[in-house]
Design an enzyme around this catalytic site. Structure first.
Site, mmCIF file in Angstrom:
data_model
loop_
_atom_site.group_PDB
_atom_site.id
_atom_site.type_symbol
_atom_site.label_atom_id
_atom_site.label_comp_id
_atom_site.label_asym_id
_atom_site.label_seq_id
_atom_site.Cartn_x
_atom_site.Cartn_y
_atom_site.Cartn_z
ATOM 1 N N ASN A 199 26.903 -8.718 15.923
ATOM 2 C CA ASN A 199 28.238 -8.184 15.208
ATOM 3 C C ASN A 199 29.191 -9.236 14.556
ATOM 4 O O ASN A 199 29.728 -10.231 15.122
ATOM 5 C CB ASN A 199 29.109 -7.593 16.681
ATOM 6 C CG ASN A 199 30.476 -7.045 16.230
ATOM 7 O OD1 ASN A 199 30.530 -6.698 14.942
ATOM 8 N ND2 ASN A 199 31.407 -6.831 17.204
ATOM 9 N N LYS B 56 31.728 -8.475 13.038
ATOM 10 C CA LYS B 56 32.842 -8.263 12.672
ATOM 11 C C LYS B 56 33.513 -8.337 11.054
ATOM 12 O O LYS B 56 32.946 -8.080 10.321
ATOM 13 C CB LYS B 56 33.880 -9.184 13.527
ATOM 14 C CG LYS B 56 33.242 -9.289 14.965
ATOM 15 C CD LYS B 56 34.208 -9.809 16.160
ATOM 16 C CE LYS B 56 33.383 -10.067 17.447
ATOM 17 N NZ LYS B 56 34.306 -10.399 18.444
ATOM 18 N N HIS C 137 33.697 -0.709 20.509
ATOM 19 C CA HIS C 137 33.929 -1.982 20.894
ATOM 20 C C HIS C 137 35.431 -2.070 21.347
ATOM 21 O O HIS C 137 36.266 -1.572 20.939
ATOM 22 C CB HIS C 137 33.776 -2.681 19.444
ATOM 23 C CG HIS C 137 33.554 -4.240 19.706
ATOM 24 N ND1 HIS C 137 34.921 -5.060 19.850
ATOM 25 C CD2 HIS C 137 32.673 -5.054 19.789
ATOM 26 C CE1 HIS C 137 34.326 -6.207 20.031
ATOM 27 N NE2 HIS C 137 33.080 -6.436 19.973
ATOM 28 N N GLU D 12 37.499 -4.320 20.613
ATOM 29 C CA GLU D 12 38.553 -4.614 19.675
ATOM 30 C C GLU D 12 39.060 -3.276 18.990
ATOM 31 O O GLU D 12 40.468 -3.297 18.747
ATOM 32 C CB GLU D 12 38.023 -5.543 18.518
ATOM 33 C CG GLU D 12 37.861 -6.866 19.076
ATOM 34 C CD GLU D 12 36.843 -7.821 18.542
ATOM 35 O OE1 GLU D 12 36.336 -7.598 17.439
ATOM 36 O OE2 GLU D 12 36.573 -8.860 19.144
ATOM 37 N N GLU E 222 30.720 -5.267 27.653
ATOM 38 C CA GLU E 222 31.071 -6.425 27.177
ATOM 39 C C GLU E 222 32.566 -6.734 28.061
ATOM 40 O O GLU E 222 33.591 -5.980 27.330
ATOM 41 C CB GLU E 222 31.406 -6.462 25.892
ATOM 42 C CG GLU E 222 30.354 -6.244 24.883
ATOM 43 C CD GLU E 222 30.428 -6.581 23.579
ATOM 44 O OE1 GLU E 222 29.776 -7.282 22.954
ATOM 45 O OE2 GLU E 222 31.419 -5.881 22.840
ATOM 46 N N GLY F 221 34.864 -13.522 22.597
ATOM 47 C CA GLY F 221 35.437 -14.548 21.840
ATOM 48 C C GLY F 221 36.284 -15.607 22.528
ATOM 49 O O GLY F 221 36.980 -16.319 21.796
ATOM 50 N N SER G 197 30.593 -14.044 24.529
ATOM 51 C CA SER G 197 30.667 -15.412 24.356
ATOM 52 C C SER G 197 29.155 -15.858 24.772
ATOM 53 O O SER G 197 28.942 -16.771 25.474
ATOM 54 C CB SER G 197 31.551 -16.216 24.995
ATOM 55 O OG SER G 197 32.740 -15.939 24.743
ATOM 56 N N GLY H 8 28.765 -12.096 19.029
ATOM 57 C CA GLY H 8 29.835 -12.119 17.900
ATOM 58 C C GLY H 8 29.805 -13.460 17.337
ATOM 59 O O GLY H 8 28.739 -13.581 16.318
#
Ligand code: PEP
Length: 253
Positions: A10, A12, A96, A98, A168, A174, A214, A235
């Site tokens: 991903n 992003k 997701h 985010e 996740e 992250g 991560s 990510g």
């Protein structure tokens, strides 16, 4: 047949068109010869077409990071499933954290997006996971259960296509903090059991459940050794061909 491991990057909001072309070329080179792991990349919308050109004829699959549920119309700033299909997407990330945290996604809007993706033959990578507060409050399983029920509401087992679930934990995205393999496996097992009840044993056994948060070459092997972890949604580490390729080649580590 066993579940084929699935590693997806991903990207992003990273990589211009030129940078995306370069990255995917490097990834293709770095994973050459790998046949027993499925690989996908999800660049920003603006780079989808260019990346599609680069992956044509290879085994790397294309994914988008989001979609809207209508086919067309007055929805400024949105991208439809028809458009993603035309551009060559196989996967689309939905829900997701985010998107949920920064852009107001709810279980209901996630459900609408999943339905739209499936109706157009796109395979959703359906993201779920608890926040740190929710974990500390002992609500992990309740949150994940609510997200699964909400996200898959009204969808028959026969319509789930090649849906993938990505667990996740928000506190691991992250942050450099990964769930331990045991922490992740516990939730993955719970997800599979839940899908068995909601759908069928056969579908749940064939369902691929990725871990995300991560993931690096250092921790991927331990995660992939778990029975119910079938891949990773990556990510940060997917933005460098070397690290992403090591994750894809986890068996060689
Ligand atoms: C993600 O965004 O899906 C993700 C898991 O990010 P990272 O690997 O950087 O934690």
């Amino acid at each position: 047949m066993g579940r084929i491991p699935f590693m997806a990057g991903n990207w992003k909001m990273n990589r211009t068109v030129a940078e995306a072309r370069e990255l995917v070329r490097e990834i293709k080179k770095a994973i050459a010869g790998v046949e027993d792991v499925e690989v996908a990349v999800a660049p920003p919308f603006t780079a989808l077409y260019a990346v599609r050109q680069e992956v044509e004829g290879s085994s790397v699959r294309l994914g988008a990071q989001n979609l809207y549920w209508e086919e067309k119309g007055a929805y400024t700033g949105e991208v439809s499933p028809l458009m993603l299909k035309e551009i060559g997407c196989h996967y689309v990330i939905v829900g997701h954290s985010e998107r949920r945290q920064l852009f107001g996604e709810t279980d209901e809007t996630v459900n609408r997006r999943i339905k739209a993706a499936l109706a157009h033959g796109l395979a959703p990578i359906f993201c779920i996971g608890e926040t740190l507060q929710e974990r500390e409050d002992g609500k992990t399983f309740a949150v994940v259960e609510r997200q699964i029920e909400g996200g898959l509401k009204g969808i028959g087992t026969g319509d789930l296509g090649h849906l993938v679930i990505a667990y996740e934990p928000v506190w691991a995205i992250g942050t450099g903090k990964t769930a331990t393999p045991e922490q992740a496996e516990e939730v993955h097992r719970f997800i599979r059991e839940k899908v068995k009840i909601l759908h069928s044993v056969g579908f749940a056994e064939s369902l691929r459940i990725q871990y995300g948060g991560s993931v690096t070459p250092e921790n991927v092997k331990g995660l992939m050794a778990q029975k119910d972890i079938d891949g990773a949604l990556v990510g940060g580490a997917s933005l460098t061909s070397k690290t992403f390729a090591k994750i894809v080649r986890f068996r060689e580590l």
